[in-house]
Design a protein around this motif. Sequence first.
Motif, short mmCIF file in Angstrom:
data_model
loop_
_atom_site.label_atom_id
_atom_site.label_comp_id
_atom_site.label_asym_id
_atom_site.label_seq_id
_atom_site.Cartn_x
_atom_site.Cartn_y
_atom_site.Cartn_z
N VAL A 104 -38.56 4.20 4.36
CA VAL A 104 -37.35 3.38 4.42
C VAL A 104 -36.18 4.23 3.96
CG1 VAL A 104 -36.25 1.23 3.68
CG2 VAL A 104 -38.75 1.33 3.93
N LEU A 105 -35.14 4.27 4.77
CA LEU A 105 -33.95 5.04 4.43
C LEU A 105 -32.88 4.13 3.86
CD1 LEU A 105 -33.59 7.34 7.58
CD2 LEU A 105 -34.88 7.78 5.47
N ALA A 115 -27.80 7.20 6.51
CA ALA A 115 -29.11 6.60 6.76
C ALA A 115 -29.15 5.92 8.12
CB ALA A 115 -29.45 5.62 5.65
N CYS A 116 -28.08 5.20 8.47
CA CYS A 116 -28.04 4.52 9.77
C CYS A 116 -28.03 5.53 10.92
CB CYS A 116 -26.79 3.64 9.86
SG CYS A 116 -26.87 2.13 8.88
N VAL A 127 -33.73 0.20 7.08
CA VAL A 127 -32.58 0.84 6.46
C VAL A 127 -31.96 -0.12 5.45
CG1 VAL A 127 -30.30 1.89 6.82
CG2 VAL A 127 -32.10 2.20 8.53
N VAL A 128 -31.66 0.41 4.26
CA VAL A 128 -31.00 -0.34 3.19
C VAL A 128 -29.58 0.22 3.02
CG1 VAL A 128 -30.98 -0.88 0.73
CG2 VAL A 128 -33.15 -0.83 1.98
N CYS A 129 -28.59 -0.66 3.18
CA CYS A 129 -27.19 -0.24 3.05
C CYS A 129 -26.58 -0.88 1.81
CB CYS A 129 -26.39 -0.65 4.28
SG CYS A 129 -26.96 0.10 5.82
N LEU A 130 -26.21 -0.08 0.84
CA LEU A 130 -25.54 -0.54 -0.36
C LEU A 130 -24.05 -0.26 -0.21
CD1 LEU A 130 -28.03 1.07 -2.94
CD2 LEU A 130 -28.21 -1.17 -1.80
N LEU A 145 -18.61 -0.24 12.53
CA LEU A 145 -19.70 -1.15 12.85
C LEU A 145 -20.74 -0.50 13.74
CD1 LEU A 145 -20.89 -4.04 12.71
CD2 LEU A 145 -19.54 -4.56 14.76
N GLU A 146 -20.31 0.38 14.64
CA GLU A 146 -21.26 0.98 15.58
C GLU A 146 -22.36 1.75 14.86
OE1 GLU A 146 -18.16 4.06 14.86
OE2 GLU A 146 -18.14 1.93 15.27
N GLU A 147 -22.05 2.28 13.67
CA GLU A 147 -23.09 3.00 12.92
C GLU A 147 -24.13 2.03 12.36
OE1 GLU A 147 -20.42 6.85 11.51
OE2 GLU A 147 -21.02 5.36 10.02
N LEU A 148 -23.68 0.88 11.89
CA LEU A 148 -24.61 -0.13 11.39
C LEU A 148 -25.48 -0.68 12.51
CD1 LEU A 148 -25.60 -1.81 8.98
CD2 LEU A 148 -23.70 -3.39 9.40
N LEU A 149 -24.96 -0.65 13.74
CA LEU A 149 -25.71 -1.16 14.88
C LEU A 149 -26.68 -0.14 15.46
CD1 LEU A 149 -22.83 -2.97 16.83
CD2 LEU A 149 -24.48 -3.97 15.24
#
Length: 236
Positions: A104-105, A115-116, A127-130, A145-149
């Motif tokens: 898990v990244l 990570a994304c 993927v965990v985004c803090l 947003l495109e990176e989170l997608l």
Amino acid sequence: MVRGVDRVVEVATPQGPGRLHVREAADPSAVLALGHGAGGGVDAPDLVALADRLPDEGVTVLRHEQPWRVAGRKVAVRPPLLDEAWLAALRDVGAALGPGLPLVLGGRSAGARVACRTASALGAAGVVCLAFPLHPPGRPERSRLEELLLPDVPRLVLQGGRDTFGPATEVREALAGAGGDAVGAGGVRVVELPGADHGGRVPRAAVPTAADLRGLLVREVGAFVADLATGRGIPA
């Protein structure tokens, strides 16, 4: 390994030496690799909390210290170079620390973006985004947003309610606007950290306190990784 003590491993990257701060679980079910932000290091309170507590739940946690930080520089390098160093450091880490275990990244702020962007290349299970920096402060038109997608695996976003890079409500609205197909089969869950800013700080005498929010963060990340380790929530 002594309980509560990191094993620090120097890793060679095209950007120079980086470091992995490894906290191993006695009987691991997953490996969680975390990157730091552009304005801080692996000693960020949320990263430390995860490294302190998740190994007791069967998760080996490593925090990647970028070469620019190891070299003592105060300004992060460009995103492609961050990705390059992260990929070099983590390419074989899953096989070395937990053969056959889900990797898990994650990371905070710029580390979440890295990570994304690299989840597919590293075969991440999630993927965990803090504190995902949805946009620069005051510049919502410059959306990231495109990176989170990008990842097509489950994503968990822990976002402050006062984050000037995009509070939790704004992240949810952006995802809703993208639609289900854009979000991907893995889906994205957004958990608000009430009152927290981009660094996880809350006003004096706020309730919940910063410590309360770190506890919430650890519980949410622990449950997310546990679900991935048991196969729940992973797309077929």
